[in-house]
Enzyme design. Structure first.
Site, mmCIF file in Angstrom:
data_model
loop_
_atom_site.group_PDB
_atom_site.id
_atom_site.type_symbol
_atom_site.label_atom_id
_atom_site.label_comp_id
_atom_site.label_asym_id
_atom_site.label_seq_id
_atom_site.Cartn_x
_atom_site.Cartn_y
_atom_site.Cartn_z
ATOM 1 N N GLU A 192 7.857 -2.551 -7.987
ATOM 2 C CA GLU A 192 7.257 -1.709 -6.955
ATOM 3 C C GLU A 192 7.001 -2.511 -5.673
ATOM 4 O O GLU A 192 6.113 -3.354 -5.637
ATOM 5 C CB GLU A 192 5.922 -1.142 -7.460
ATOM 6 C CG GLU A 192 5.256 -0.241 -6.457
ATOM 7 C CD GLU A 192 3.746 -0.397 -6.383
ATOM 8 O OE1 GLU A 192 3.092 0.514 -5.890
ATOM 9 O OE2 GLU A 192 3.216 -1.457 -6.806
ATOM 10 N N ASP A 240 4.354 -4.288 -11.100
ATOM 11 C CA ASP A 240 3.408 -3.730 -10.138
ATOM 12 C C ASP A 240 3.259 -4.674 -8.933
ATOM 13 O O ASP A 240 3.422 -5.886 -9.059
ATOM 14 C CB ASP A 240 2.054 -3.617 -10.869
ATOM 15 C CG ASP A 240 1.016 -2.852 -10.095
ATOM 16 O OD1 ASP A 240 1.219 -1.649 -9.888
ATOM 17 O OD2 ASP A 240 -0.026 -3.457 -9.732
#
Ligand code: ABC
Ligand code: CA
Length: 474
Positions: free
Chosen positions: A229, A205
């Site tokens: 990400e 993340d």
């Protein structure tokens, strides 16, 4: 998974809380409430056939760590991104042993487990009163955090890396990833996480919110394939994470032109064609990017597009292109939720229907990709060529998988295009099969293929001699 095996994976993303829950739980799950709805690892285990039946072999689950409890101005931590203590697990999803059972159950079926991890921050309910404490496990000292400031300027990388995400309801206290204590903690943590739960890959993340030089050691400590990400549409910005941070990004640069190209009949596909070339020029290895149409952070494509042919063409793209395909749970069920939290619907309301048109469509796409990989050792590593075939269709040539994608829509009249042998690699009089319609066609004396696009549907071809399980059930 290592890079080589990761390339042949096909990933199904779930929100653990929303994918499957025990039959004993019957409360209504209302997405706008942003509350836990009861999904568990044990219930997920019961639905592995549903996922495998669509041809996916890897399941990406929500972050597994303990999150802040109770409710906030943005609801509960049902999505798992609001870490409290990373050394504990989120018991809303089951026990650590349940998670190990999920890992074992997947491996017994020849499938893989990918876990989402957050190292950039932990969650605080209020920025002004945040005081680190032992509730945050190892991160109990103010030295473990970057001093409070909101991210206000996305063009200032220091601001992006050292200031805080979130807002007054849920401040995401930014960890001091520049500190050796914090770095060492995370490197050991991810190594143990992978080993404790026998993970096959990891999704990271908020990659761009941590300085690049943090990542190479973290990636090597994990020791498995990493997809990260970097939420930005700029290929130059994103590609630096692959080359410098050693994190293979999700393909946000392709995502935006992909949605714009297929979200209306007659939309402009040249932006996507151009982007695929830019990606090849910028990224050190486009075949390790993570391709997606839907995920938990963006409105579902189907929230604004209702034409089934446009929907199918857009969904086909991640499966026929360079990189690893990611399907988001609920696409097969026709879910239409918009922005977070509406795009996180409970799947049980759709009864895990394996007979729906979209369920079979994903199975066809996965079968085609698998057949191409089985037929050619270099399918996953060779780079595709994307070109314009007409104002409403493009050719994605990734031999031996040759696709014609169109945005003419389901009401379109038949349209003829030609796939040249120079692009497909097919020789004369070769029979090919379309994995979507199961129609067979034959190339002409020069190896060219005359293709009719009917009702705007995607065409995904492979030579019949290489078709493997493609269309085997029809
Ligand atoms: C909560 C509520 C939401 C509410 C929100 C403000 O707060 O639930 O309803 O709207 C988790 C939860 C969320 C929760 C957040 C915050 O935490 O899932 O439900 O939202 O508490 C990752 C995860 C995401 C997760 C977190 C936090 C991070 O995938 O699920 O959220 O652990 C930024 C981050 C990105 C993050 C994303 C949500 O926010 O960079 O890592 N995702 C621009 C910025 C991006 C920014 C994006 C969205 O806006 O550059 O950095 O992402 O805010 C393109 C440009 C892009 C641009 C986009 C919009 O347009 O190239 O740069 O992105 O063209
Ligand atoms: Ca940070």
């Amino acid at each position: 998974l290592d890079d080589t095996s990761a390339r042949s994976a096909s990933v199904y993303q779930v929100i653990t809380d929303r994918f499957a829950r025990p039959s004993s739980v019957s409360s209504t799950c209302t997405t706008s409430d942003r509350k836990y709805c009861g999904g568990t690892y044990s219930a997920l285990i019961e639905k592995l056939d549903y996922i495998q039946g669509m041809g996916f072999d890897t399941i990406w689950i929500s972050p597994i760590v303990e999150n802040i409890g109770g409710t906030t101005g943005e609801g509960e931590a049902y999505h798992g991104y609001w870490t409290l203590d990373a050394d504990k697990t989120n018991d809303n999803f089951g026990t650590a042993d349940d998670l190990k059972s999920l890992s074992t159950a997947l491996h017994n079926k020849g499938m893989y487990l990918m876990v989402d991890v957050v190292v950039n921050h932990v969650a605080a309910t209020s920025s002004s009163t945040f005081t680190p404490s032992s509730s945050y496990g190892q991160f109990s000292s103010s030295d473990d955090y970057h001093p409070f400031c909101w991210i206000t300027d996305y063009s200032n990388q220091t601001n992006v890396e050292q200031c805080w995400l979130g807002d007054d309801s849920v401040a995401l206290a930014d960890l001091n990833t520049d500190s050796d204590t914090v770095k060492n903690y995370w490197n050991n943590w991810v190594k143990e996480l992978v080993s404790n739960y026998t993970l096959d890959s990891v999704r990271i993340d908020t990659v761009k919110h941590v300085q690049k030089d943090f990542w190479p050691n973290f990636v090597s400590s994990a020791g498995v394939f990493i997809q990260g990400e970097v939420l930005n549409g700029d290929p130059t910005y994103v590609s630096a994470y692959q080359s410098d941070a050693k994190v293979n990004p999700f393909n946000y640069p392709a995502y935006y032109p992909l949605t714009r190209g297929f979200n209306q009949t007659g939309g402009d596909l040249t932006e996507l064609v151009t982007m695929t070339q830019t990606i090849k020029n910028n990224f050190s290895d486009p075949t390790l990017l993570g391709n997606f149409l839907n995920n938990h952070d963006n409105p579902r494509f189907e929230s604004t597009v209702t034409d089934t042919s446009l929907i199918k063409n857009a969904h086909a793209y991640p499966f026929v292109t360079d990189g690893i395909p990611y399907g988001y749970y609920g696409s097969e069920a026709g879910f239409t939720g918009g922005a977070d939290p509406d795009n996180r619907e409970p799947l049980w309301t759709a009864n895990y229907d394996t007979s729906s048109d979209m369920y079979k469509f994903f199975a066809s796409l996965n079968a085609a990709r698998k057949a191409a990989g089985n037929a050619s050792d270099s399918f996953y590593t060779n780079q595709m060529t994307v070109s314009s075939l007409s104002s409403s269709s493009i050719l994605v040539a990734k031999s031996p998988l040759i696709s014609v994608l169109s945005n003419s829509g389901s009401s379109a009249s038949d349209a003829s295009v030609t796939v040249q042998s120079s692009a497909s690699g097919w020789s004369s009089n070769t029979e090919v099969i379309d994995a979507i319609s199961c129609e067979t066609l034959t190339t002409d004396g020069s190896g060219n293929l005359a293709v009719t696009v009917k009702t705007g549907l995607p065409r995904v071809f492979i030579a019949s001699s290489q078709k493997g399980s493609v269309c085997s059930s029809s």
